[in-house]
Design a protein around this motif. Structure first.
Motif, PDB file in Angstrom:
ATOM      1  N   LEU A 123      39.217  39.227  30.925  1.00 18.49           N
ATOM      2  CA  LEU A 123      38.841  38.273  29.879  1.00 18.49           C
ATOM      3  C   LEU A 123      40.033  37.392  29.513  1.00 18.49           C
ATOM      4  N   PHE A 124      40.639  36.823  30.532  1.00 19.73           N
ATOM      5  CA  PHE A 124      41.769  35.910  30.337  1.00 19.73           C
ATOM      6  C   PHE A 124      41.812  34.989  31.544  1.00 19.73           C
ATOM      7  N   GLY A 125      42.566  33.927  31.412  1.00 21.01           N
ATOM      8  CA  GLY A 125      42.681  32.968  32.493  1.00 21.01           C
ATOM      9  C   GLY A 125      44.095  32.443  32.607  1.00 21.01           C
ATOM     10  N   PRO A 126      44.302  31.448  33.470  1.00 20.70           N
ATOM     11  CA  PRO A 126      45.662  30.941  33.682  1.00 20.70           C
ATOM     12  C   PRO A 126      46.348  30.470  32.413  1.00 20.70           C
ATOM     13  N   LEU A 127      45.613  29.770  31.528  1.00 20.27           N
ATOM     14  CA  LEU A 127      46.233  29.255  30.313  1.00 20.27           C
ATOM     15  C   LEU A 127      46.619  30.383  29.375  1.00 20.27           C
ATOM     16  N   SER A 128      45.717  31.342  29.161  1.00 24.19           N
ATOM     17  CA  SER A 128      46.030  32.445  28.253  1.00 24.19           C
ATOM     18  C   SER A 128      47.137  33.329  28.809  1.00 24.19           C
ATOM     19  N   LEU A 129      47.218  33.461  30.132  1.00 21.39           N
ATOM     20  CA  LEU A 129      48.321  34.206  30.731  1.00 21.39           C
ATOM     21  C   LEU A 129      49.640  33.473  30.523  1.00 21.39           C
ATOM     22  N   ALA A 130      49.623  32.147  30.720  1.00 20.96           N
ATOM     23  CA  ALA A 130      50.845  31.368  30.536  1.00 20.96           C
ATOM     24  C   ALA A 130      51.349  31.457  29.104  1.00 20.96           C
ATOM     25  N   ARG A 131      50.416  31.545  28.158  1.00 18.75           N
ATOM     26  CA  ARG A 131      50.792  31.649  26.745  1.00 18.75           C
ATOM     27  C   ARG A 131      51.072  33.085  26.325  1.00 18.75           C
ATOM     28  N   ASP A 132      50.830  34.026  27.232  1.00 20.11           N
ATOM     29  CA  ASP A 132      50.979  35.456  26.940  1.00 20.11           C
ATOM     30  C   ASP A 132      50.175  35.844  25.704  1.00 20.11           C
ATOM     31  N   GLU A 133      48.939  35.347  25.644  1.00 22.57           N
ATOM     32  CA  GLU A 133      48.082  35.636  24.496  1.00 22.57           C
ATOM     33  C   GLU A 133      47.634  37.090  24.525  1.00 22.57           C
ATOM     34  N   ARG A 134      47.609  37.698  23.359  1.00 19.11           N
ATOM     35  CA  ARG A 134      47.197  39.097  23.199  1.00 19.11           C
ATOM     36  C   ARG A 134      46.166  39.198  22.088  1.00 19.11           C
ATOM     37  N   PRO A 135      45.308  40.209  22.131  1.00 18.01           N
ATOM     38  CA  PRO A 135      45.221  41.235  23.162  1.00 18.01           C
ATOM     39  C   PRO A 135      44.640  40.683  24.456  1.00 18.01           C
ATOM     40  N   ARG A 136      45.046  41.274  25.562  1.00 13.91           N
ATOM     41  CA  ARG A 136      44.537  40.941  26.881  1.00 13.91           C
ATOM     42  C   ARG A 136      43.532  42.034  27.246  1.00 13.91           C
ATOM     43  N   ARG A 137      42.301  41.640  27.520  1.00 15.33           N
ATOM     44  CA  ARG A 137      41.244  42.630  27.750  1.00 15.33           C
ATOM     45  C   ARG A 137      40.601  42.431  29.127  1.00 15.33           C
ATOM     46  N   THR A 138      40.077  43.517  29.663  1.00 19.24           N
ATOM     47  CA  THR A 138      39.333  43.488  30.923  1.00 19.24           C
ATOM     48  C   THR A 138      38.114  44.385  30.801  1.00 19.24           C
ATOM     49  N   VAL A 139      36.969  43.879  31.238  1.00 17.19           N
ATOM     50  CA  VAL A 139      35.748  44.675  31.302  1.00 17.19           C
ATOM     51  C   VAL A 139      35.648  45.300  32.684  1.00 17.19           C
ATOM     52  N   ILE A 140      35.313  46.568  32.718  1.00 17.65           N
ATOM     53  CA  ILE A 140      35.098  47.288  33.974  1.00 17.65           C
ATOM     54  C   ILE A 140      33.658  47.778  34.019  1.00 17.65           C
ATOM     55  N   CYS A 141      32.984  47.492  35.132  1.00 15.69           N
ATOM     56  CA  CYS A 141      31.596  47.923  35.347  1.00 15.69           C
ATOM     57  C   CYS A 141      31.585  48.919  36.515  1.00 15.69           C
ATOM     58  N   PRO A 142      31.567  50.212  36.215  1.00 13.07           N
ATOM     59  CA  PRO A 142      31.653  51.218  37.293  1.00 13.07           C
ATOM     60  C   PRO A 142      30.426  51.190  38.206  1.00 13.07           C
ATOM     61  N   ALA A 143      30.658  51.461  39.476  1.00 13.85           N
ATOM     62  CA  ALA A 143      29.563  51.682  40.423  1.00 13.85           C
ATOM     63  C   ALA A 143      29.152  53.151  40.338  1.00 13.85           C
ATOM     64  N   ALA A 144      27.848  53.401  40.370  1.00 13.02           N
ATOM     65  CA  ALA A 144      27.349  54.767  40.200  1.00 13.02           C
ATOM     66  C   ALA A 144      27.947  55.731  41.220  1.00 13.02           C
ATOM     67  N   ASP A 145      28.162  55.253  42.444  1.00 16.43           N
ATOM     68  CA  ASP A 145      28.678  56.122  43.509  1.00 16.43           C
ATOM     69  C   ASP A 145      30.196  56.283  43.480  1.00 16.43           C
ATOM     70  N   HIS A 146      30.869  55.519  42.613  1.00 15.88           N
ATOM     71  CA  HIS A 146      32.335  55.502  42.693  1.00 15.88           C
ATOM     72  C   HIS A 146      33.001  55.551  41.314  1.00 15.88           C
ATOM     73  N   PRO A 147      32.757  56.602  40.541  1.00 13.95           N
ATOM     74  CA  PRO A 147      33.404  56.689  39.223  1.00 13.95           C
ATOM     75  C   PRO A 147      34.925  56.736  39.315  1.00 13.95           C
ATOM     76  N   GLN A 148      35.464  57.311  40.375  1.00 10.93           N
ATOM     77  CA  GLN A 148      36.918  57.380  40.495  1.00 10.93           C
ATOM     78  C   GLN A 148      37.525  55.998  40.741  1.00 10.93           C
ATOM     79  N   ALA A 149      36.792  55.135  41.414  1.00 10.78           N
ATOM     80  CA  ALA A 149      37.282  53.765  41.603  1.00 10.78           C
ATOM     81  C   ALA A 149      37.393  53.067  40.255  1.00 10.78           C
ATOM     82  N   ALA A 150      36.418  53.288  39.372  1.00  4.05           N
ATOM     83  CA  ALA A 150      36.485  52.700  38.033  1.00  4.05           C
ATOM     84  C   ALA A 150      37.656  53.267  37.250  1.00  4.05           C
ATOM     85  N   ALA A 151      37.900  54.562  37.389  1.00  8.57           N
ATOM     86  CA  ALA A 151      39.036  55.171  36.694  1.00  8.57           C
ATOM     87  C   ALA A 151      40.354  54.584  37.196  1.00  8.57           C
ATOM     88  N   ARG A 152      40.476  54.391  38.502  1.00  8.90           N
ATOM     89  CA  ARG A 152      41.691  53.788  39.055  1.00  8.90           C
ATOM     90  C   ARG A 152      41.850  52.348  38.590  1.00  8.90           C
TER      91      ARG A 152
END
Length: 268
Positions: A123-152
């Motif tokens: 949930l950030f882009g080049p401009l927000s990264l350049a400004r070091d805007e916080r909080p920096r957030r990311t949404v993760i959508c786990p695949a049913a077959d790969h819960p460990q991939a989501a954890a990683r």
């Protein structure tokens, strides 16, 4: 982006293949490099720095632990079809698109139970990264077959300085339709009307709108149509907004009681 050199990662340095070197692909590659990771990039439509450029897609992913799909969503199926024979179970595929239902379904279909994969939306882009805007957030959508991939993936993004939110793809896209897509819809309307962030006279209440206009233009203004068309719930959200604005407009024309038109204060 900061001019500071790479730092030592919290986890051992890992090789990433970034497939797609548009504005976000480039910014994400820079973020990975600053975190001390190794990056190989491939994009036949972009000029890549020699230090990152791979000669081909197979060369990019050969020793990579993570495969980052940073191309436009309409190109993702062809990329996955080309990738699939080259991948093995020791690699993890993630996408970084702003919609999740379609990309996650494609990865489930084409990578299945054999190749670990996970949907993500930084949930950030080049401009927000350049400004070091916080909080920096990311949404993760786990695949049913790969819960460990989501954890990683959660560990990866936390190491990159992000707060992690776990959602299913439909919940993500519904939320983005009422936030991301509507923000871009409103911003485009205002900009096309000439209500720009360069207006010399504006009250403090407009400052937040100026920030939104600048963020939309600086981070992903070129993706307006994609954000609207690729989210299956965006059209419904736009229609609801337009209907509500029309209702308020009619109330104003009908000289409705002022109390009924007041904007409610935020709840405590």
């Amino acid at each position: 982006m900061s001019a500071a050199g790479p730092r030592e990662p919290a986890q051992p340095a890992t090789t990433f293949a970034v497939l797609g070197y548009g504005r976000f692909g480039q910014a994400f590659a820079d973020l990975l490099l600053q975190a001390g990771h190794r990056v190989r990039a491939w994009d036949p439509h972009a000029d890549l720095p020699a230090a990152l450029a791979a000669a081909s897609m197979p060369a990019a992913i050969g020793v990579a632990r993570w495969i980052v799909l940073a191309m436009p969503v309409p190109h993702m199926r062809d990329a996955l079809l080309a990738l699939r024979p080259l991948l093995h179970a020791g690699q993890t595929v993630l996408d970084v698109g702003s919609v999740k239902l379609h990309p996650c379904a494609m990865m489930d279909e084409l990578l299945g139970a054999d190749i670990p994969h996970v949907g993500t939306h930084p949930l950030f882009g080049p401009l927000s990264l350049a400004r070091d805007e916080r909080p920096r957030r990311t949404v993760i959508c786990p695949a049913a077959d790969h819960p460990q991939a989501a954890a990683r993936a959660g560990e990866l993004f936390r190491d990159l300085g992000c707060e992690v939110i776990v959602q299913d793809p439909e919940s993500h896209d519904r939320a983005m339709a009422r936030t991301h897509a509507l923000a871009f819809f409103i911003a485009k309307g205002l900009i096309d009307l000439g209500v720009d962030d360069g207006l010399p006279v504006a009250p403090p209440s407009f400052h937040g709108m100026k920030h939104m206009l600048a963020a939309v233009r600086g981070d992903a203004g070129h993706l307006f149509a994609a954000i609207q068309r690729e989210n299956p719930f965006a059209a419904e959200a736009r229609a609801q907004l337009l209907a509500e604005l029309e209702r308020v407009h009619r109330q104003l024309l009908d000289d409705a009681d002022g109390d009924s038109l007041a904007i409610s204060a935020p709840s405590a």
